[in-house]
Design an enzyme around this catalytic site. Structure first.
Site, PDB file in Angstrom:
ATOM      1  N   PRO A  58     -68.938  15.812  15.839  1.00  0.00           N
ATOM      2  CA  PRO A  58     -70.330  15.349  16.013  1.00  0.00           C
ATOM      3  C   PRO A  58     -71.343  15.924  15.010  1.00  0.00           C
ATOM      4  CG  PRO A  58     -69.500  16.367  18.041  1.00  0.00           C
ATOM      5  CD  PRO A  58     -68.510  16.643  16.968  1.00  0.00           C
ATOM      6  N   GLU A  59     -70.968  16.932  14.249  1.00  0.00           N
ATOM      7  CA  GLU A  59     -71.955  17.556  13.364  1.00  0.00           C
ATOM      8  C   GLU A  59     -72.400  16.599  12.264  1.00  0.00           C
ATOM      9  OE1 GLU A  59     -73.258  20.134  14.324  1.00  0.00           O
ATOM     10  OE2 GLU A  59     -71.751  21.158  15.546  1.00  0.00           O
ATOM     11  N   PHE A  61     -74.495  15.326   8.627  1.00  0.00           N
ATOM     12  CA  PHE A  61     -74.311  15.463   7.185  1.00  0.00           C
ATOM     13  C   PHE A  61     -74.856  16.797   6.656  1.00  0.00           C
ATOM     14  CE2 PHE A  61     -75.716  13.572   2.873  1.00  0.00           C
ATOM     15  CZ  PHE A  61     -74.474  13.784   2.304  1.00  0.00           C
ATOM     16  N   LEU A 304     -89.865  12.815   8.795  1.00  0.00           N
ATOM     17  CA  LEU A 304     -90.181  12.496  10.188  1.00  0.00           C
ATOM     18  C   LEU A 304     -88.886  12.163  10.914  1.00  0.00           C
ATOM     19  CD1 LEU A 304     -92.584  11.845  12.177  1.00  0.00           C
ATOM     20  CD2 LEU A 304     -92.407   9.476  11.376  1.00  0.00           C
ATOM     21  N   ARG A 305     -88.328  13.174  11.561  1.00  0.00           N
ATOM     22  CA  ARG A 305     -87.043  12.980  12.267  1.00  0.00           C
ATOM     23  C   ARG A 305     -87.339  12.457  13.648  1.00  0.00           C
ATOM     24  NH1 ARG A 305     -82.448  12.476  14.086  1.00  0.00           N
ATOM     25  NH2 ARG A 305     -80.725  13.972  13.868  1.00  0.00           N
ATOM     26  N   ASP A 384     -83.848  10.008  -0.300  1.00  0.00           N
ATOM     27  CA  ASP A 384     -85.054  10.413   0.451  1.00  0.00           C
ATOM     28  C   ASP A 384     -85.326  11.903   0.250  1.00  0.00           C
ATOM     29  OD1 ASP A 384     -86.055   8.124   1.584  1.00  0.00           O
ATOM     30  OD2 ASP A 384     -85.019   8.357   3.504  1.00  0.00           O
ATOM     31  N   THR A 401     -81.789  20.063  10.062  1.00  0.00           N
ATOM     32  CA  THR A 401     -81.076  20.529   8.870  1.00  0.00           C
ATOM     33  C   THR A 401     -81.372  19.615   7.669  1.00  0.00           C
ATOM     34  OG1 THR A 401     -79.097  19.313   9.543  1.00  0.00           O
ATOM     35  CG2 THR A 401     -79.171  21.643  10.124  1.00  0.00           C
TER      36      THR A 401
HETATM   37  O1  GFB Z   1     -78.380  15.332   8.533  1.00  0.00           O
HETATM   38  P1  GFB Z   1     -78.472  15.702   9.929  1.00  0.00           P
HETATM   39  O2  GFB Z   1     -77.390  16.527  10.412  1.00  0.00           O
HETATM   40  O3  GFB Z   1     -79.849  16.370  10.232  1.00  0.00           O
HETATM   41  O4  GFB Z   1     -78.462  14.351  10.763  1.00  0.00           O
HETATM   42  P2  GFB Z   1     -80.475  16.975  11.571  1.00  0.00           P
HETATM   43  C1  GFB Z   1     -79.433  13.439  10.621  1.00  0.00           C
HETATM   44  C2  GFB Z   1     -78.906  12.157   9.975  1.00  0.00           C
HETATM   45  O5  GFB Z   1     -79.801  11.134  10.330  1.00  0.00           O
HETATM   46  C3  GFB Z   1     -78.899  12.248   8.450  1.00  0.00           C
HETATM   47  C4  GFB Z   1     -80.174  10.383   9.205  1.00  0.00           C
HETATM   48  O6  GFB Z   1     -77.741  12.708   7.881  1.00  0.00           O
HETATM   49  C5  GFB Z   1     -79.213  10.805   8.085  1.00  0.00           C
HETATM   50  O7  GFB Z   1     -78.053  10.012   8.166  1.00  0.00           O
HETATM   51  N1  GFB Z   1     -81.557  10.761   8.822  1.00  0.00           N
HETATM   52  C6  GFB Z   1     -82.385  11.629   9.425  1.00  0.00           C
HETATM   53  C7  GFB Z   1     -82.217  10.211   7.792  1.00  0.00           C
HETATM   54  N2  GFB Z   1     -83.564  11.669   8.796  1.00  0.00           N
HETATM   55  C8  GFB Z   1     -83.496  10.797   7.779  1.00  0.00           C
HETATM   56  C9  GFB Z   1     -84.396  10.399   6.750  1.00  0.00           C
HETATM   57  O8  GFB Z   1     -85.523  10.858   6.645  1.00  0.00           O
HETATM   58  N3  GFB Z   1     -83.951   9.493   5.854  1.00  0.00           N
HETATM   59  C10 GFB Z   1     -82.688   8.972   5.928  1.00  0.00           C
HETATM   60  N4  GFB Z   1     -82.329   8.090   4.986  1.00  0.00           N
HETATM   61  N5  GFB Z   1     -81.820   9.302   6.884  1.00  0.00           N
HETATM   62  C11 GFB Z   1     -78.907  17.075  13.721  1.00  0.00           C
HETATM   63  C12 GFB Z   1     -77.577  16.410  13.879  1.00  0.00           C
HETATM   64  O9  GFB Z   1     -79.654  16.359  12.768  1.00  0.00           O
HETATM   65  O10 GFB Z   1     -79.627  16.979  14.901  1.00  0.00           O
HETATM   66  C13 GFB Z   1     -76.842  16.883  15.084  1.00  0.00           C
HETATM   67  O11 GFB Z   1     -76.764  16.709  12.791  1.00  0.00           O
HETATM   68  C14 GFB Z   1     -77.699  16.720  16.309  1.00  0.00           C
HETATM   69  O12 GFB Z   1     -75.680  16.119  15.246  1.00  0.00           O
HETATM   70  C15 GFB Z   1     -78.997  17.446  16.082  1.00  0.00           C
HETATM   71  O13 GFB Z   1     -77.917  15.339  16.511  1.00  0.00           O
HETATM   72  C16 GFB Z   1     -79.928  17.251  17.258  1.00  0.00           C
HETATM   73  O14 GFB Z   1     -80.328  18.435  11.633  1.00  0.00           O
HETATM   74  O15 GFB Z   1     -81.850  16.420  11.553  1.00  0.00           O
END
Ligand code: GFB
Length: 441
Positions: A58-59, A61, A304-305, A384, A401
């Site tokens: 589940p982790e 990118f 903006l998450r 982005d 992250t």
């Molecule tokens: O990268 P990531 O681990 O960051 O997961 P977090 C967020 C994913 O959502 C990214 C998409 O890899 C992208 O595929 N995403 C998020 C975005 N924000 C953007 C953006 O601004 N632009 C684009 N193009 N894509 C963690 C997760 O997310 O949050 C964990 O890895 C869990 O599994 C946790 O859900 C709550 O650290 O934000």
């Protein structure tokens, strides 16, 4: 018996017992004549060793990118301190990520690192190879690769209950239902080897592990030529925030075409270019030097998450209206008129934000069909992130992250840190800005 000869004997015995038909397993070290029942040693013994790893499915990118840094620093130390072997890190292909949901852009599994990163830059830090290259060079029998051992890292639940953590590295029973490998014969386990059906392992062991990556050195016995660490996210950074950490992180330059796409967007939509923004960088990350003089394009960038953060972290995520209020205040203070938004939000939320900020220019990156099909969700996320990393001012999302990786890139580019470590406040009573993870050169 000299240590090297002892190690060699172990290797020879292990490999001949395992019945490999590949001559690479049955060879001799320099200057030693050895004969055995099954194999006659004739050529130099290969010192190549391969570290492979995988991460909890589940982790996302950007946590996975952090795990790479942990492993890279680990391999670097092995090369420095354990020089009798030639250590290589095999890059686990990207795919099947929970957040990568875009449809009609082809398969999003088994993606090589070269799609997102500049592998030649990674190689200037440690020897890495793509999985497909590993599969070409590693001995196989009938097209099947048999890895020597998989260690499945698992947490010590007791430590999590009591909150008392101390280093631990113990072979243990596997936690029920959590292991994705199955014994199907003598010295043969199948499982989820990055989606490759022709990879198996000779052995799988569960390891209750607490500590930093270097604690895993003791599991690298000389007889193992290929070692997989699954759930590598459990091992912590050896030197978090240190020079070693930042050197490994600096080697993670992106695929050049992703920079070109981001730069084109900066130029056309944000009037931003390296020369005027004082963000020029040497092509080779090793030639980069510490500075705090980057100016950045005349725009504010926002990460903006939304989506799962609205549920899992609702306290620290603002409403769109409240986010707009915070942005307005900052834009006035900075005398900026333009906002670049990187977001995973639904389009309605983005439109809502625009409505509250009518007096400003708000833009986001909309990928072409070519970019979507070629670079997929991971590549678009990096574009982005690049655009955010070149802004005059950056505001991120608490504990994302995705935000952290942008902050690191800005530290590397050389922005004053007060333009980087900022976040939108949510509904919390006290909104702390969080730690400032400043670069160490
Ligand atoms: O990268 P990531 O681990 O960051 O997961 P977090 C967020 C994913 O959502 C990214 C998409 O890899 C992208 O595929 N995403 C998020 C975005 N924000 C953007 C953006 O601004 N632009 C684009 N193009 N894509 C963690 C997760 O997310 O949050 C964990 O890895 C869990 O599994 C946790 O859900 C709550 O650290 O934000």
């Amino acid at each position: 018996m000299p240590r090297n000869l002892f190690i060699f004997c172990l290797l020879l015995i292990a490999n001949c017992i395992s019945g490999s038909e590949d001559s690479e397993f049955c060879v001799k070290p320099d200057g030693v004549e050895v004969e055995s029942k099954k194999c006659l040693a004739t050529s130099n013994f290969s010192k190549k060793r391969y570290i492979l790893y995988d991460v909890n499915p589940p982790e996302g990118f950007n946590l996975r990118r952090d795990v790479y840094v942990r492993v890279a620093v680990f391999v670097k130390k092995l090369l420095e301190e354990n020089g009798e072997f030639d250590w290589n890190l095999v890059l686990p292909p990207w795919g099947n990520l929970y957040h990568w949901r875009s449809k009609n852009i082809g398969s999003q599994v088994g993606l090589p690192w070269g799609l997102f990163f500049d592998v030649s830059s990674l190689r200037k830090y440690i020897p890495v190879l793509e999985m497909y290259d590993f599969m070409k060079e590693y001995p196989s029998i009938g097209g099947e690769i048999s890895l020597d051992i998989v260690y499945v890292l698992q947490n010590d639940e007791e430590m999590f209950k009591t909150g008392k953590f101390k280093d631990k590295n113990e072979i243990a029973d596997c936690a029920k239902g959590k292991v994705r490998y199955e014994k199907i014969g003598k010295n043969k386990f199948t499982g989820n080897f990055w989606g490759y059906l022709n990879i198996t392992a000779r052995d799988v062991k569960c390891l209750t592990f607490q500590g930093t990556t270097s604690g895993l050195t003791k599991n690298l016995q000389p007889i193992f030529r290929s070692v997989v660490f699954d759930h590598m996210e459990i091992a912590l950074h050896d030197f978090y925030g240190s020079k070693d950490y930042w050197t490994a992180r600096r080697s993670m330059r992106y695929n050049q075409e992703l920079y070109e796409i981001a730069n084109e967007f900066r130029k056309n939509k944000l009037n931003s270019a390296d020369l005027s923004d004082k963000t020029e960088r040497p092509t080779d990350w090793k030639k980069e030097k510490g500075r705090r003089s980057a100016l950045g394009g005349s725009y504010l960038a926002l990460h903006l998450r939304r989506r799962d953060f609205l549920i899992g972290r609702s306290e620290s995520v603002p409403t769109i209206e409240n986010a707009a209020l915070q942005l307005k205040k900052k834009l006035e203070e900075l005398k900026l008129k333009t906002i670049f938004v990187a977001t995973d939000a639904e389009n309605e939320e983005y439109e809502e934000l625009k409505k509250y900020l009518e007096d400003y220019i708000i833009t986001k990156f909309i990928p072409s069909e070519y970019v979507r099909n070629k670079f997929k969700d991971g590549g678009i996320a990096i574009i982005d992130q690049i655009i955010c990393s070149y802004a005059r001012y950056f505001i991120g999302t608490h504990e994302s992250t995705f935000t952290f990786r942008i902050q690191e890139d800005r530290e590397i580019i050389g922005f004053p840190s007060n333009t980087t470590f900022n976040r939108l406040c949510g509904k919390e009573k006290k909104c702390s800005q969080g730690g400032k993870w400043e670069i160490v050169w």
